[in-house]
Design an enzyme around this catalytic site. Structure first.
Site, PDB file in Angstrom:
ATOM      1  N   GLY A 104       1.054   4.279  -0.879  1.00  0.00           N
ATOM      2  CA  GLY A 104       0.459   5.569  -1.185  1.00  0.00           C
ATOM      3  C   GLY A 104       1.342   6.694  -0.692  1.00  0.00           C
ATOM      4  O   GLY A 104       2.571   6.573  -0.688  1.00  0.00           O
ATOM      5  N   GLY A 116       3.215   5.486   2.600  1.00  0.00           N
ATOM      6  CA  GLY A 116       4.023   4.306   2.292  1.00  0.00           C
ATOM      7  C   GLY A 116       5.160   4.598   1.341  1.00  0.00           C
ATOM      8  O   GLY A 116       6.296   4.153   1.550  1.00  0.00           O
ATOM      9  N   LYS A 122      -2.038  10.777  19.182  1.00  0.00           N
ATOM     10  CA  LYS A 122      -2.388  10.996  17.774  1.00  0.00           C
ATOM     11  C   LYS A 122      -3.898  10.951  17.585  1.00  0.00           C
ATOM     12  O   LYS A 122      -4.474  11.758  16.841  1.00  0.00           O
ATOM     13  CB  LYS A 122      -1.707   9.923  16.919  1.00  0.00           C
ATOM     14  CG  LYS A 122      -2.006  10.029  15.410  1.00  0.00           C
ATOM     15  CD  LYS A 122      -1.256  11.180  14.777  1.00  0.00           C
ATOM     16  CE  LYS A 122      -1.627  11.353  13.297  1.00  0.00           C
ATOM     17  NZ  LYS A 122      -1.212  10.206  12.481  1.00  0.00           N
ATOM     18  N   GLY A 148       0.842  -1.182   0.000  1.00  0.00           N
ATOM     19  CA  GLY A 148       0.000   0.000   0.000  1.00  0.00           C
ATOM     20  C   GLY A 148       0.879   1.234   0.000  1.00  0.00           C
ATOM     21  O   GLY A 148       0.889   2.016   0.945  1.00  0.00           O
TER      22      GLY A 148
END
Length: 323
Positions: free
Chosen positions: A9, A12, A204, A7
């Protein structure tokens, strides 16, 4: 060290490019125009810290990569349960799965200790479907403090932040965490190994649980949400309720709500990942952000009326956007 980014994206590809720059054997797994661009031109990172281009191997076929030491999981949490055929060719008996997800991970209570040890959260691991594909024993947690966007196929715009905190579910400082941390730091990233990553998860989440759904509902950037008085008050209330759940589970965030809001405002007109997904017609990653905390509130007996309200409205948005 051999690493696959499943993944690849915006986040990543950014991590993969940094690891490749540090000398790791990196394999990016992606698809579509983004994959085609990375194959032709590499990953171009546009950053206030300095632009650079890396040329790791990129493919859409994990079998072409084979078993690796670490899988950096850049998929949305909504895709975890179905990723078995993609991740299986990458695994040997000691492969680490590093899940760079927002929100509450499927492994949250794995080797947690205390009264909830081993408890499975239905909202993030429905029917055990995620655990069946991603064994909690393989999991290393990763809390991402970097903001990135895909500016164009093969081009990652790094907005701010380079911190990727790692941690074991059992709170140990393991050799596998230290190995990956060293490689990421060599690539120019901040990568501390935290003795208890769950504190970072809640820190977070304090922003994600509020800003992400509100941004999608209001189609607003970070700065816009912070500067609108009514929205800011809703976000403050959501944060207070979230802190109550975290404290009931023995976690300490260590940052005031006002400081968290000030930090978010400094990010400027950045669109949250949820807003980006909505605009692109992708599934909204809200179960791990909102539904999971509502479920945890039920377990701990904490009242979270504002979280429940925003969850109900944003869940309807998610259902409508998926239709």
């Amino acid at each position: 060290m051999k690493v696959a980014v499943l993944g690849a994206g915006a986040i990543g590809a950014y991590v993969g490019a940094a690891l490749h720059r540090a000398g790791a054997d990196v394999h990016l797994i992606a698809r579509g125009p983004h994959l085609a661009a990375m194959r032709r031109h590499g990953v171009r990172v546009v950053s206030p810290r300095g632009d650079f281009t890396a040329h790791p191997h990129a493919t859409d076929d994990p079998a072409e990569v084979g078993p690796v030491d670490h899988v950096f999981l850049g998929l949305k949490a909504t895709a975890y349960a179905a990723c078995g055929p993609l991740i299986a060719p990458l695994l040997h008996e000691r492969t680490t799965v590093v899940a760079a997800q927002n929100g509450i991970p499927w492994w949250y209570f794995h080797r947690h200790g205390g009264p909830h040890d081993g408890h499975r959260l239905e909202s993030v691991d429905p029917g055990g479907a995620v655990s069946a594909v991603l064994a909690p024993e393989r999991a290393v947690g990763c809390v991402v403090y970097a903001a990135t966007e895909l500016q164009a196929p093969g081009v990652v715009r790094h907005v701010e932040g380079t911190r990727f905190s790692l941690g074991e579910p059992d709170r140990s400082v393991s050799a596998r965490c230290r190995e990956l941390s060293g490689a990421m730091q060599a690539g120019g990233l901040k990568c501390p190994v935290e003795p208890d990553l769950r504190n970072d998860i809640w820190l977070k989440l304090l922003g994600n649980i509020s800003f992400n759904p509100i941004s999608a509902l209001a189609r607003a950037t970070m700065r816009q949400m912070c500067r609108h008085g009514g929205t800011r008050r809703v976000i403050e209330t959501m944060m207070r309720e979230t802190l109550s759940v975290a404290e009931a589970l023995g976690c300490e965030v260590g940052v005031s709500i006002e400081r968290r809001l000030a930090g978010a405002e400094r990010v400027g007109d950045h669109r949250t990942s949820t807003l980006q997904d909505l605009e692109r017609g992708k599934p909204l990653e809200l179960d791990v952000l909102l539904a999971a905390v509502v479920e945890l509130a039920e377990i701990t007996g904490v009242e979270v009326p504002t979280l429940r309200t925003v969850h109900a409205i944003s869940d309807l948005l998610a259902l409508r956007s998926a239709a």
